[in-house]
Design a protein around this motif. Structure first.
Motif, PDB file in Angstrom:
ATOM      1  N   SER A   1      53.184  52.521 -18.762  1.00 34.64           N
ATOM      2  CA  SER A   1      52.693  53.735 -19.408  1.00 34.64           C
ATOM      3  C   SER A   1      51.623  53.416 -20.441  1.00 34.64           C
ATOM      4  O   SER A   1      51.519  52.284 -20.931  1.00 34.64           O
TER       5      SER A   1
ATOM      6  N   ILE B   1      52.164  55.609 -15.805  1.00 36.16           N
ATOM      7  CA  ILE B   1      51.363  54.914 -14.802  1.00 36.16           C
ATOM      8  C   ILE B   1      52.202  54.638 -13.565  1.00 36.16           C
ATOM      9  O   ILE B   1      51.803  54.926 -12.442  1.00 36.16           O
TER      10      ILE B   1
ATOM     11  N   ASN C   1      49.731  56.868  -6.540  1.00 38.37           N
ATOM     12  CA  ASN C   1      50.266  56.478  -7.836  1.00 38.37           C
ATOM     13  C   ASN C   1      50.111  57.601  -8.852  1.00 38.37           C
ATOM     14  O   ASN C   1      49.292  58.509  -8.702  1.00 38.37           O
TER      15      ASN C   1
ATOM     16  N   GLU D   1      49.048  57.327 -11.930  1.00 37.21           N
ATOM     17  CA  GLU D   1      47.840  57.135 -12.734  1.00 37.21           C
ATOM     18  C   GLU D   1      47.205  55.815 -12.319  1.00 37.21           C
ATOM     19  O   GLU D   1      47.821  54.983 -11.665  1.00 37.21           O
ATOM     20  N   LYS D   2      45.967  55.617 -12.707  1.00 35.74           N
ATOM     21  CA  LYS D   2      45.288  54.354 -12.445  1.00 35.74           C
ATOM     22  C   LYS D   2      46.004  53.216 -13.170  1.00 35.74           C
ATOM     23  O   LYS D   2      46.535  53.397 -14.277  1.00 35.74           O
ATOM     24  N   PHE D   3      46.044  52.035 -12.560  1.00 36.97           N
ATOM     25  CA  PHE D   3      46.648  50.869 -13.200  1.00 36.97           C
ATOM     26  C   PHE D   3      45.665  50.290 -14.216  1.00 36.97           C
ATOM     27  O   PHE D   3      44.776  49.510 -13.876  1.00 36.97           O
ATOM     28  N   TYR D   4      45.826  50.696 -15.467  1.00 33.00           N
ATOM     29  CA  TYR D   4      45.016  50.117 -16.528  1.00 33.00           C
ATOM     30  C   TYR D   4      45.577  48.743 -16.886  1.00 33.00           C
ATOM     31  O   TYR D   4      46.766  48.485 -16.737  1.00 33.00           O
TER      32      TYR D   4
ATOM     33  N   ILE E   1      48.956  49.854 -23.789  1.00 32.54           N
ATOM     34  CA  ILE E   1      49.189  49.947 -22.348  1.00 32.54           C
ATOM     35  C   ILE E   1      50.179  48.842 -21.988  1.00 32.54           C
ATOM     36  O   ILE E   1      49.864  47.664 -22.104  1.00 32.54           O
TER      37      ILE E   1
ATOM     38  N   TYR F   1      53.632  47.344 -19.562  1.00 38.83           N
ATOM     39  CA  TYR F   1      54.416  47.333 -18.329  1.00 38.83           C
ATOM     40  C   TYR F   1      55.712  46.567 -18.592  1.00 38.83           C
ATOM     41  O   TYR F   1      55.680  45.408 -19.031  1.00 38.83           O
TER      42      TYR F   1
END
Length: 317
Positions: free
Chosen positions: A44, A69, A102, A104-107, A117, A119
Motif C-alpha cells: 500500500s 496496491i 491489479n 494499483e500500479k506497483f510503485y 510505499i 510491502y
C-alpha cells in the motif's frame, strides 16, 4: 514456541513478475495442533499530513486512507499437527501473475516523511480459542519490472550551472557582493537509481575564503488533500565534495551515491507525487557562521551561496 519468515533472497528485493519465495520456520517444544497456516501479502501507499505542512483544518485529518496496491491471502498448510523441534514449510507466490488485473500500479518501495510505499508479508499459525495464535511479519522491497524500466545504461543529462553574487536570491556577505564570486560546473539531472549523481565544479574566483562545498539531496513529497496540494521538502542526505578554501580554477568531481530506501523512481501519480532535487551549497569562512553552526543547510544565510537543480530518478534494466 515461535514462528519466523525467511525469504529466499538476503537483500529481500523482488520484482512484481517474480515469485516471492521462502520458508516459514516453526519452532515448538512439543507436538501442536493448528487450524491452518496462512500467508497475507499486503502492499500500500501510506499518506499522512503533519500539522507543520498543512493548515489547522487539514491537520485534523492526520493520516489519509491508504492507497491499496496488492492484497492476497494464501493457505500454505491446511489444518493438522506440527511435531516438536524445528519445522520448515516452503512457500512460493507471485505478487502479480501474467495477465492478472491489479488494484494499483506497483510503485517501488519508498520511505519518506509523509509518503511511505511498503510491502509486507505476514504468516499466521491459527490455533483456535484456547491457544494463542502465532504471527510474524516481514517487509520486502519491490523494484520495477524490467519491462517497465528504461533500457540502460542511460546517458546522463547534464545541465550547466553558474553561481555568482548576482544569481543569489538572498542577501550575501558584503565582501562577496563587492569583491565577486564565480563558480561554474555541470551536473546530471536524470540519473539511474543504480548509478551515482555525477558532475564537476570549478571555483573560478571568490573574494571570501571558502569553508565547505556540499551537495544536499532533497525529496519533495506532495499529497492531494481535498482541493489543495500539500507539499513538503525534506533533506535526505548530505555529501561534502570539498573542505576548506579550495584552489581556484581546479575542477572538483561531484559523485553522490543514492540511498536505496529513501529514493525511488520519480512518481507523478494522481493523489500524490514524489520528486527530487539537488541543492549545491558553498559555505564561506565567516564569524557569523559560528553563531549558527546547527542551522538548517537549506536556509539562506549571508555566508552561503546556493544553487538548486532538478533531478529525475529512473529505474534501468
Amino acid at each position: 514456541m515461535s514462528i519466523e519468515l525467511k525469504l529466499s533472497r538476503s537483500n529481500r528485493v523482488y520484482r512484481p513478475s517474480e515469485p516471492l519465495e521462502g520458508k516459514i520456520i516453526v519452532k515448538s517444544p512439543s507436538l501442536i495442533s493448528h487450524y491452518g497456516i496462512r500467508l497475507t501479502l499486503n502492499g500500500s501507499v501510506n499518506l499522512q499530513v503533519r500539522g507543520g505542512s498543512a493548515g489547522v483544518i487539514e491537520s485534523f485529518y492526520g493520516v489519509i486512507k491508504p492507497i491499496p496496491i496488492v492484497n492476497k491471502n494464501v493457505e500454505v498448510k491446511p489444518s493438522g499437527k506440527i511435531g516438536s523441534g524445528t519445522t520448515e514449510i516452503p512457500f512460493s507466490l507471485y505478487l502479480k501473475k501474467p495477465g492478472e488485473e491489479n488494484l494499483e500500479k506497483f510503485y517501488e518501495t519508498f520511505h519518506g516523511a509523509n509518503i511511505s510505499i511498503q510491502y509486507l508479508l505476514t504468516a499466521d499459525l491459527v490455533r483456535g480459542y484456547l491457544h494463542k495464535s502465532l504471527s510474524t511479519t516481514t517487509e520486502f522491497i519491490v523494484e520495477s519490472d524490467k519491462a517497465d524500466s528504461l533500457d540502460g545504461p542511460i546517458s546522463p543529462e547534464m545541465v550547466i550551472f553558474y553561481i555568482t553574487q548576482d544569481t543569489q536570491r538572498h542577501p550575501i556577505l558584503p565582501e562577496l557582493k563587492s569583491g565577486g564570486l564565480r563558480v561554474t560546473g555541470r551536473m546530471s539531472t536524470q540519473c539511474s537509481l543504480s548509478d551515482a549523481i555525477t558532475g564537476e565544479l570549478t571555483i573560478e574566483g571568490s573574494a571570501v575564503p571558502i569553508s565547505s562545498i556540499d551537495v544536499h539531496l532533497l525529496r519533495i513529497e506532495s499529497i492531494l488533500l481535498g482541493e489543495r496540494i500539500v507539499t513538503e521538502t525534506s533533506l535526505i542526505q548530505t555529501t561534502q565534495i570539498a573542505d576548506g578554501d579550495v584552489c581556484r580554477n581546479l575542477t572538483l568531481p561531484i559523485y553522490v551515491i543514492l540511498p536505496r530506501l529513501l529514493t525511488c523512481p520519480t512518481v507523478m501519480a494522481g493523489p500524490f507525487s514524489i520528486e527530487f532535487k539537488v541543492l549545491l551549497v558553498i559555505s564561506f569562512q565567516s564569524e557569523l557562521s559560528k553563531l549558527h553552526s546547527k542551522s538548517d543547510p537549506r536556509t539562506p544565510r549571508l555566508w552561503l551561496a546556493m544553487e538548486t537543480l532538478p533531478l529525475e530518478l529512473v529505474r534501468t534494466k
